[in-house]
Design a protein around this motif. Structure first.
Motif, PDB file in Angstrom:
ATOM      1  N   GLN A  40       0.597  -0.981   0.224  1.00 51.59           N
ATOM      2  CA  GLN A  40      -0.245  -0.099  -0.197  1.00 51.59           C
ATOM      3  C   GLN A  40       0.855   1.305   0.163  1.00 51.59           C
ATOM      4  O   GLN A  40       0.530   2.195  -0.183  1.00 51.59           O
ATOM      5  N   VAL A  41       1.948   0.856  -0.045  1.00 49.54           N
ATOM      6  CA  VAL A  41       2.813   2.526  -0.228  1.00 49.54           C
ATOM      7  C   VAL A  41       3.022   2.990  -1.080  1.00 49.54           C
ATOM      8  O   VAL A  41       3.398   2.123  -2.836  1.00 49.54           O
ATOM      9  N   PRO A  42       3.066   4.663  -2.080  1.00 48.09           N
ATOM     10  CA  PRO A  42       2.788   4.932  -2.801  1.00 48.09           C
ATOM     11  C   PRO A  42       3.989   4.748  -3.479  1.00 48.09           C
ATOM     12  O   PRO A  42       4.639   4.864  -2.886  1.00 48.09           O
ATOM     13  N   GLN A  43       3.938   4.004  -4.907  1.00 48.10           N
ATOM     14  CA  GLN A  43       5.234   3.864  -5.831  1.00 48.10           C
ATOM     15  C   GLN A  43       5.051   5.482  -6.822  1.00 48.10           C
ATOM     16  O   GLN A  43       4.011   6.078  -7.367  1.00 48.10           O
ATOM     17  N   GLY A  44       6.660   6.505  -6.707  1.00 47.42           N
ATOM     18  CA  GLY A  44       7.134   7.187  -7.672  1.00 47.42           C
ATOM     19  C   GLY A  44       6.420   8.874  -6.924  1.00 47.42           C
ATOM     20  O   GLY A  44       5.177   8.698  -6.046  1.00 47.42           O
ATOM     21  N   PRO A  45       6.525   9.827  -7.640  1.00 45.54           N
ATOM     22  CA  PRO A  45       5.876  11.215  -7.020  1.00 45.54           C
ATOM     23  C   PRO A  45       4.019  11.415  -7.457  1.00 45.54           C
ATOM     24  O   PRO A  45       3.521   9.983  -8.162  1.00 45.54           O
ATOM     25  N   PRO A  46       3.800  11.933  -6.362  1.00 43.80           N
ATOM     26  CA  PRO A  46       1.869  11.816  -6.727  1.00 43.80           C
ATOM     27  C   PRO A  46       1.368  12.615  -7.821  1.00 43.80           C
ATOM     28  O   PRO A  46       2.570  13.188  -8.290  1.00 43.80           O
ATOM     29  N   ARG A  47       0.735  12.316  -8.678  1.00 37.89           N
ATOM     30  CA  ARG A  47      -0.142  12.309  -9.812  1.00 37.89           C
ATOM     31  C   ARG A  47      -1.533  12.878  -9.687  1.00 37.89           C
ATOM     32  O   ARG A  47      -2.178  12.783  -9.039  1.00 37.89           O
ATOM     33  N   ARG A  48      -1.141  14.549 -10.365  1.00 36.93           N
ATOM     34  CA  ARG A  48      -2.850  15.371 -10.041  1.00 36.93           C
ATOM     35  C   ARG A  48      -3.343  15.470 -10.698  1.00 36.93           C
ATOM     36  O   ARG A  48      -2.946  15.672 -11.858  1.00 36.93           O
ATOM     37  N   ARG A  49      -4.731  15.446 -10.919  1.00 37.28           N
ATOM     38  CA  ARG A  49      -5.519  15.353 -11.906  1.00 37.28           C
ATOM     39  C   ARG A  49      -5.777  16.800 -12.144  1.00 37.28           C
ATOM     40  O   ARG A  49      -5.742  17.512 -11.616  1.00 37.28           O
ATOM     41  N   SER A  50      -6.034  17.035 -13.985  1.00 38.22           N
ATOM     42  CA  SER A  50      -6.111  18.783 -13.410  1.00 38.22           C
ATOM     43  C   SER A  50      -7.317  18.498 -12.946  1.00 38.22           C
ATOM     44  O   SER A  50      -8.361  17.905 -13.287  1.00 38.22           O
ATOM     45  N   ARG A  51      -7.763  20.062 -13.074  1.00 36.85           N
ATOM     46  CA  ARG A  51      -8.688  20.341 -12.633  1.00 36.85           C
ATOM     47  C   ARG A  51     -10.064  20.374 -12.946  1.00 36.85           C
ATOM     48  O   ARG A  51      -9.716  20.580 -15.171  1.00 36.85           O
TER      49      ARG A  51
END
Length: 77
Positions: free
Chosen positions: A21-32
């Motif tokens: 359950q550990v995130p892999q890599g940088p977070p990805r932000r969804r566009s608004r």
């Protein structure tokens, strides 16, 4: 991390373990998202959209957004 295809039960068991359950890599932000709007579909079409979204493990909204983006990309070529 595994690269093999898992069935839903194996998928559940895999992600039930804290080490998976550990995130892999940088977070990805969804566009608004902009405003929402109403789209009416015939019942049979909506049933098919729901089936395909479920098959892709996506929400109906996400599936429709992807389909629209695909069509826009196709038109731009």
């Amino acid at each position: 991390m595994t690269t093999q295809k898992m069935n839903p039960d194996e998928d559940y068991e895999f992600y039930a373990r804290p080490e998976n359950q550990v995130p892999q890599g940088p977070p990805r932000r969804r566009s608004r998202m902009t405003e929402s709007f109403l789209v009416r579909l015939p019942p049979a079409t909506l049933d098919e959209v729901r089936r395909r979204a479920d098959e892709d493990k996506r929400s109906v909204s996400s599936w429709i957004r992807r389909a629209v983006e695909h069509e826009l990309d196709k038109q731009a070529q």
